[in-house]
Design an enzyme around this catalytic site. Structure first.
Site, short mmCIF file in Angstrom:
data_model
loop_
_atom_site.label_atom_id
_atom_site.label_comp_id
_atom_site.label_asym_id
_atom_site.label_seq_id
_atom_site.Cartn_x
_atom_site.Cartn_y
_atom_site.Cartn_z
N LYS A 177 1.19 -1.14 0.11
CA LYS A 177 -0.12 -0.25 0.07
C LYS A 177 0.99 1.29 -0.24
O LYS A 177 0.45 2.52 0.02
CB LYS A 177 -1.18 0.07 1.56
CG LYS A 177 -1.91 -0.87 1.28
CD LYS A 177 -2.50 -0.97 2.82
CE LYS A 177 -3.59 -2.45 2.91
NZ LYS A 177 -4.04 -2.41 4.39
N GLY A 178 2.44 1.26 0.29
CA GLY A 178 2.64 2.35 0.83
C GLY A 178 3.16 3.00 -0.85
O GLY A 178 3.26 4.21 -0.08
N GLU B 81 7.71 1.76 -6.13
CA GLU B 81 7.82 1.76 -5.14
C GLU B 81 7.67 2.87 -3.58
O GLU B 81 8.49 4.71 -4.22
CB GLU B 81 8.72 0.46 -4.81
CG GLU B 81 9.11 -0.73 -4.89
CD GLU B 81 8.05 -0.74 -3.41
OE1 GLU B 81 7.58 -0.18 -2.44
OE2 GLU B 81 8.89 -2.04 -2.99
N ASP B 82 7.72 2.88 -2.63
CA ASP B 82 7.73 3.98 -1.53
C ASP B 82 9.57 3.85 -0.81
O ASP B 82 9.87 4.69 -1.11
CB ASP B 82 6.25 3.90 -0.58
CG ASP B 82 6.53 2.50 0.14
OD1 ASP B 82 7.41 1.36 -0.51
OD2 ASP B 82 6.13 2.05 1.29
N ASP C 178 14.57 -0.30 1.04
CA ASP C 178 15.23 -0.94 2.68
C ASP C 178 16.21 -2.11 2.53
O ASP C 178 16.98 -2.35 1.30
CB ASP C 178 14.28 -0.98 3.36
CG ASP C 178 14.36 -0.98 4.76
OD1 ASP C 178 15.98 -1.10 4.89
OD2 ASP C 178 13.89 -1.97 5.70
N PHE D 276 13.42 4.97 10.70
CA PHE D 276 11.77 4.24 10.49
C PHE D 276 11.39 5.94 10.23
O PHE D 276 10.69 6.48 10.71
CB PHE D 276 11.44 3.51 11.02
CG PHE D 276 10.21 2.55 10.71
CD1 PHE D 276 10.93 1.50 9.67
CD2 PHE D 276 9.24 3.46 10.97
CE1 PHE D 276 9.22 0.91 9.18
CE2 PHE D 276 7.98 2.68 10.28
CZ PHE D 276 8.21 1.50 9.44
N ARG E 133 -0.19 7.19 6.77
CA ARG E 133 -0.05 6.91 6.18
C ARG E 133 -0.31 8.42 5.29
O ARG E 133 -0.21 9.10 4.63
CB ARG E 133 -0.73 5.82 5.33
CG ARG E 133 -0.08 4.68 5.67
CD ARG E 133 -0.59 3.66 4.63
NE ARG E 133 -0.50 2.05 4.50
CZ ARG E 133 -0.03 1.11 4.46
NH1 ARG E 133 0.94 1.79 3.69
NH2 ARG E 133 0.54 -0.11 4.69
P1 IMP Z 1 12.75 -4.39 1.07
O1 IMP Z 1 11.98 -5.03 0.67
O2 IMP Z 1 13.77 -4.88 2.38
O3 IMP Z 1 13.16 -3.63 0.59
O4 IMP Z 1 11.73 -3.26 2.18
C1 IMP Z 1 10.87 -2.87 1.39
C2 IMP Z 1 9.24 -2.25 2.38
O5 IMP Z 1 9.09 -2.38 3.86
C3 IMP Z 1 8.30 -0.65 1.63
O6 IMP Z 1 7.88 -0.95 0.91
C4 IMP Z 1 8.28 -0.94 2.90
O7 IMP Z 1 6.23 -1.03 2.80
C5 IMP Z 1 9.03 -1.08 4.12
N1 IMP Z 1 9.61 -0.17 4.04
C6 IMP Z 1 11.33 0.02 4.73
N2 IMP Z 1 11.47 0.84 5.66
C7 IMP Z 1 10.70 1.56 5.60
C8 IMP Z 1 10.06 2.73 6.71
O8 IMP Z 1 10.87 3.77 7.13
N3 IMP Z 1 8.81 3.31 6.89
C9 IMP Z 1 7.97 2.66 6.32
N4 IMP Z 1 7.75 1.77 5.87
C10 IMP Z 1 8.93 1.19 5.51
MG MG Z 2 4.55 -0.64 4.84
#
Ligand code: IMP
Ligand code: MG
Length: 176
Positions: free
Chosen positions: A42-43, A98-99, A102, A151, A164
């Site tokens: 949803k981000g 993507e939002d 990470d 975060f 959100r």
């Molecule tokens: P990844 O798979 O570890 O790259 O994580 C990506 C997803 O984790 C993003 O699409 C976000 O939904 C969530 N995420 C990672 N860091 C944050 C943050 O600082 N705030 C909110 N959501 C996060």
């Molecule tokens: Mg999230």
């Protein structure tokens, strides 16, 4: 009342200015393409809404929902496809919106997924790159902002579905 639990990281104007630049770059790069913009729920829903309005070439839109984080602030390590796009990606130039990238796990999974599904090309547009936390090397083709750590919430980003709707992006000081 002053909220001391969070601190602003990106204000509304900075976000909009950067999205304008991303939209121009994407419009130039895909001018002769067959662009399908897929937002990752949803981000990315608010970023997606602003980004597609900053792109001035024809495009079609869809969404995918996957989850890597269960609840809280650390990755579960697995990707679950919760809701696939409704448009078949074959022959489209897919731009994944993507939002945050990470660990990179989600984006890597998405690139592999759309490639296997037969997309003509797959690129990534992420609002925020947390490159220091990368565990899976992924190429972000269009990056809004690099933010090393912390975060973040607001502008679509959540902690357990909260925050959100905040119009700007904040660093949450003590996420539980
Ligand atoms: P990844 O798979 O570890 O790259 O994580 C990506 C997803 O984790 C993003 O699409 C976000 O939904 C969530 N995420 C990672 N860091 C944050 C943050 O600082 N705030 C909110 N959501 C996060
Ligand atoms: Mg999230």
């Amino acid at each position: 009342m002053q909220n001391t639990d969070r601190e602003i990281v990106l204000d509304v104007q900075s976000i909009q200015e950067r999205i304008g630049q991303l939209g121009q770059a994407i419009s130039g790069d895909y001018a002769t393409g067959n662009l399908l913009v897929i937002g990752v729920l949803k981000g990315a829903f608010i970023f997606m809404a602003d980004l597609v309005r900053a792109i001035d070439i024809p495009l079609v839109t869809d969404f995918i929902q996957v989850s890597s984080y269960g609840t809280g602030t650390s990755s579960a390590g697995d990707i679950l496809l919760r809701s696939p796009p409704t448009i078949a990606v074959q022959d489209y130039d897919v731009l994944v919106v993507e939002d945050i990238v990470d660990s990179g796990l989600t984006v890597q999974w998405l690139v592999d997924h759309f490639t296997v599904q037969g997309a003509a090309s797959v690129k990534i547009c992420a609002l925020i790159d947390k490159a220091e936390r990368r565990e899976h090397p992924v190429r972000i083709d269009y990056c809004g902002f690099a933010i090393p750590k912390g975060f973040l919430v607001g502008y679509g980003l959540d902690l357990n579905e909260h925050y959100r709707g905040l119009p700007a992006i904040y660093h949450l000081k003590d996420p539980v």
